[in-house]
Scaffold this active site. Structure first.
Site, PDB file in Angstrom:
ATOM      1  N   CYS A 113     -80.972 -26.640 -30.927  1.00  0.00           N
ATOM      2  CA  CYS A 113     -80.870 -27.318 -29.722  1.00  0.00           C
ATOM      3  C   CYS A 113     -80.406 -26.103 -28.580  1.00  0.00           C
ATOM      4  CB  CYS A 113     -79.915 -28.352 -29.610  1.00  0.00           C
ATOM      5  SG  CYS A 113     -80.462 -29.798 -30.357  1.00  0.00           S
ATOM      6  N   HIS A 250     -77.471 -29.212 -22.026  1.00  0.00           N
ATOM      7  CA  HIS A 250     -78.401 -29.867 -23.071  1.00  0.00           C
ATOM      8  C   HIS A 250     -78.354 -31.078 -22.957  1.00  0.00           C
ATOM      9  CE1 HIS A 250     -80.660 -30.336 -26.814  1.00  0.00           C
ATOM     10  NE2 HIS A 250     -79.339 -30.790 -27.534  1.00  0.00           N
ATOM     11  N   ASN A 280     -83.365 -36.277 -26.628  1.00  0.00           N
ATOM     12  CA  ASN A 280     -83.131 -35.043 -26.985  1.00  0.00           C
ATOM     13  C   ASN A 280     -84.244 -34.340 -27.364  1.00  0.00           C
ATOM     14  OD1 ASN A 280     -82.084 -32.693 -28.265  1.00  0.00           O
ATOM     15  ND2 ASN A 280     -80.431 -33.713 -29.340  1.00  0.00           N
TER      16      ASN A 280
HETATM   17  N1  ACO Z   1     -79.015 -49.223 -33.547  1.00  0.00           N
HETATM   18  C1  ACO Z   1     -77.777 -49.868 -33.880  1.00  0.00           C
HETATM   19  N2  ACO Z   1     -76.693 -49.514 -34.588  1.00  0.00           N
HETATM   20  C2  ACO Z   1     -76.544 -48.032 -34.759  1.00  0.00           C
HETATM   21  C3  ACO Z   1     -77.966 -47.104 -34.615  1.00  0.00           C
HETATM   22  C4  ACO Z   1     -78.939 -47.577 -33.879  1.00  0.00           C
HETATM   23  N3  ACO Z   1     -79.809 -46.679 -33.606  1.00  0.00           N
HETATM   24  N4  ACO Z   1     -77.413 -45.955 -35.073  1.00  0.00           N
HETATM   25  C5  ACO Z   1     -76.150 -46.224 -35.689  1.00  0.00           C
HETATM   26  N5  ACO Z   1     -75.778 -47.577 -35.661  1.00  0.00           N
HETATM   27  C6  ACO Z   1     -74.508 -47.803 -36.093  1.00  0.00           C
HETATM   28  C7  ACO Z   1     -74.004 -47.348 -37.056  1.00  0.00           C
HETATM   29  O1  ACO Z   1     -74.491 -47.176 -38.424  1.00  0.00           O
HETATM   30  C8  ACO Z   1     -72.555 -47.747 -37.184  1.00  0.00           C
HETATM   31  O2  ACO Z   1     -72.503 -48.743 -37.812  1.00  0.00           O
HETATM   32  P1  ACO Z   1     -71.128 -49.115 -38.680  1.00  0.00           P
HETATM   33  O3  ACO Z   1     -69.866 -48.899 -37.651  1.00  0.00           O
HETATM   34  O4  ACO Z   1     -71.300 -50.585 -39.118  1.00  0.00           O
HETATM   35  O5  ACO Z   1     -70.964 -48.157 -39.665  1.00  0.00           O
HETATM   36  C9  ACO Z   1     -72.393 -47.965 -35.858  1.00  0.00           C
HETATM   37  O6  ACO Z   1     -73.627 -48.127 -35.154  1.00  0.00           O
HETATM   38  C10 ACO Z   1     -71.471 -46.632 -35.069  1.00  0.00           C
HETATM   39  O7  ACO Z   1     -72.065 -45.555 -35.441  1.00  0.00           O
HETATM   40  P2  ACO Z   1     -71.754 -44.029 -35.005  1.00  0.00           P
HETATM   41  O8  ACO Z   1     -72.258 -43.011 -35.604  1.00  0.00           O
HETATM   42  O9  ACO Z   1     -70.046 -44.064 -34.848  1.00  0.00           O
HETATM   43  O10 ACO Z   1     -71.897 -44.221 -33.447  1.00  0.00           O
HETATM   44  P3  ACO Z   1     -71.281 -43.178 -32.123  1.00  0.00           P
HETATM   45  O11 ACO Z   1     -70.903 -43.949 -31.203  1.00  0.00           O
HETATM   46  O12 ACO Z   1     -70.775 -41.927 -32.388  1.00  0.00           O
HETATM   47  O13 ACO Z   1     -72.948 -42.660 -31.573  1.00  0.00           O
HETATM   48  C11 ACO Z   1     -74.547 -40.948 -31.921  1.00  0.00           C
HETATM   49  C12 ACO Z   1     -73.771 -42.519 -32.420  1.00  0.00           C
HETATM   50  C13 ACO Z   1     -75.297 -41.416 -30.639  1.00  0.00           C
HETATM   51  C14 ACO Z   1     -75.477 -40.166 -32.537  1.00  0.00           C
HETATM   52  C15 ACO Z   1     -73.450 -40.093 -31.168  1.00  0.00           C
HETATM   53  O14 ACO Z   1     -72.595 -39.801 -32.366  1.00  0.00           O
HETATM   54  C16 ACO Z   1     -74.014 -38.444 -30.719  1.00  0.00           C
HETATM   55  O15 ACO Z   1     -74.512 -38.614 -29.825  1.00  0.00           O
HETATM   56  N6  ACO Z   1     -73.491 -37.599 -31.595  1.00  0.00           N
HETATM   57  C17 ACO Z   1     -73.895 -36.310 -31.013  1.00  0.00           C
HETATM   58  C18 ACO Z   1     -75.424 -35.922 -31.173  1.00  0.00           C
HETATM   59  C19 ACO Z   1     -75.540 -34.393 -30.934  1.00  0.00           C
HETATM   60  O16 ACO Z   1     -75.164 -34.132 -29.499  1.00  0.00           O
HETATM   61  N7  ACO Z   1     -76.276 -33.595 -31.504  1.00  0.00           N
HETATM   62  C20 ACO Z   1     -76.324 -32.135 -31.056  1.00  0.00           C
HETATM   63  C21 ACO Z   1     -77.669 -31.883 -30.805  1.00  0.00           C
HETATM   64  S1  ACO Z   1     -78.705 -32.144 -31.729  1.00  0.00           S
HETATM   65  C22 ACO Z   1     -79.589 -30.815 -32.483  1.00  0.00           C
HETATM   66  O17 ACO Z   1     -79.031 -29.682 -32.485  1.00  0.00           O
HETATM   67  C23 ACO Z   1     -80.715 -31.002 -33.373  1.00  0.00           C
END
Ligand code: ACO
Length: 323
Positions: A113, A250, A280
């Site tokens: 990214c 980003h 993304n």
């Molecule tokens: N729909 C419904 N529920 C979901 C989904 C979905 N699509 N995906 C995950 N959940 C659930 C999980 O299973 C979890 O359930 P549990 O509590 O029963 O275990 C719950 O939702 C919470 O999951 P978290 O992963 O803790 O959710 P979070 O609030 O952290 O959001 C997210 C997830 C959106 C992925 C976030 O962590 C994020 O944006 N992270 C950073 C991503 C990023 O910036 N990447 C960098 C660049 S990418 C690259 O370089 C290729």
């Protein structure tokens, strides 16, 4: 001194739009969960005939038209991508061929990214080092091809697309009032590999593999890393958050963007957000966001624009440009 000035910009998105609601029935998720956690409402997904090379070519042609130039005027193509058409040759060379360029040179950069921020920084050095006068800097990705479409924690986050800039050598006074790339800071740290990676590759599995991410872990590191490199860029250039006209981060997650802007003291109305429309798109996200803000008249000549990205590796970086 020589500066690398933005002469043109362009973008290209696949024809097909996939809305959050389209995931319902595929995986257990909802429009509400995706929108609340990420800010994403829709993303573009490439059809079979749309590839990293074809999208990159279309963005490059748009940037050339915007610059009033032709491929004959370009010396170098730097393509940021983690989803090349083939393992080799470099997709940038394929784009060079598609543009009908029989001169100059082209190479790919792989910083996930952060690829576009790395590519702009690299192109700037080639220009200032006298190896190129005009560079096409492209970010193009088809992340849909490396997603595990049964994994709801990753498949809802990414989209496909491409954006491109033409950077051109121009004489500057060496001051912060110059147009062009003014400062940059790049970082990487392989300690975090397991938090965001693709579980395949030519030298390990012999397969393409699928994207794997510990989202919560990435999130935890993101804001601190982003704001560190931005502060490094501010101190290099001798500016503060108040001097910034536009913050083009980003586009991974609206919550990361908001938290970074808040920590830096950048006002909401200066932040360019397209994650709602594109998801993304990895190395394409910053040039797609830039392109949107230039097209609608927000970013204008002379504006001070701050670019930032963070991604797999981890890699991260920031660039300050006067438009
Ligand atoms: N729909 C419904 N529920 C979901 C989904 C979905 N699509 N995906 C995950 N959940 C659930 C999980 O299973 C979890 O359930 P549990 O509590 O029963 O275990 C719950 O939702 C919470 O999951 P978290 O992963 O803790 O959710 P979070 O609030 O952290 O959001 C997210 C997830 C959106 C992925 C976030 O962590 C994020 O944006 N992270 C950073 C991503 C990023 O910036 N990447 C960098 C660049 S990418 C690259 O370089 C290729």
């Amino acid at each position: 001194m020589i500066r690398s000035v933005v002469r043109g910009i362009g973008a290209s998105l696949p024809r097909r739009i996939m809305k959050n609601a389209d995931f319902e029935g595929m995986v257990e998720t909802s429009d509400e969960w995706i929108a609340q956690r990420t800010g994403i409402r829709q993303r573009h997904i490439a059809a079979d005939d749309e590839t990293t090379a074809s999208l990159g070519e279309a963005a490059a042609r748009a940037a050339l038209a915007n610059a009033g130039l032709t491929p004959d005027d370009i010396d170098l193509i730097v393509l940021a991508t983690s989803t090349p058409n083939n393992t080799f040759p470099a997709t940038s060379v394929e784009i060079q061929n598609r543009l009908g360029m029989r001169h100059g040179f082209a190479f790919d950069m792989q910083a996930v990214c952060s690829g576009f921020v790395y590519a702009v920084t690299t192109a700037d050095l080639y220009i200032r080092g006298g190896l190129a006068k005009r560079v096409l800097v492209i970010g193009s990705e088809t992340f849909s091809r490396i997603l595990d479409w049964s994994d709801r924690s990753t498949c809802v986050l990414f989209g496909d697309g491409a954006g491109a800039l033409v950077l051109e050598a121009a004489e500057g006074a060496g001051s912060i009032d110059d147009r062009g790339v003014l400062a940059a800071s790049l970082r990487s740290d392989g300690e975090h590999k397991e938090k965001l990676f693709v579980d395949g590759g030519p030298s390990t599995t012999g397969t393409i593999g699928h994207l794997r991410m510990e989202g919560r872990e990435v999130f935890k590191h993101a804001v601190g890393m982003i704001t560190d490199v931005i502060e490094a860029v501010f101190s290099q250039a001798g500016v503060t958050a108040q001097d910034i006209d536009w913050f083009v981060p980003h586009q991974a997650n609206k919550r990361i963007i908001d938290a970074s802007a808040k920590k830096l003291g950048i006002a909401d109305e200066k932040v360019v957000v397209t994650v709602n429309l594109h998801g993304n798109t990895s190395a394409a996200s910053v040039p797609l966001a830039l392109s949107a803000a230039v097209a609608d008249g927000r970013i204008k000549r002379g504006d001070l624009v701050l670019l930032e990205a963070m991604g797999g590796g981890f890699t991260w970086g920031a660039v300050l440009v006067r438009w």
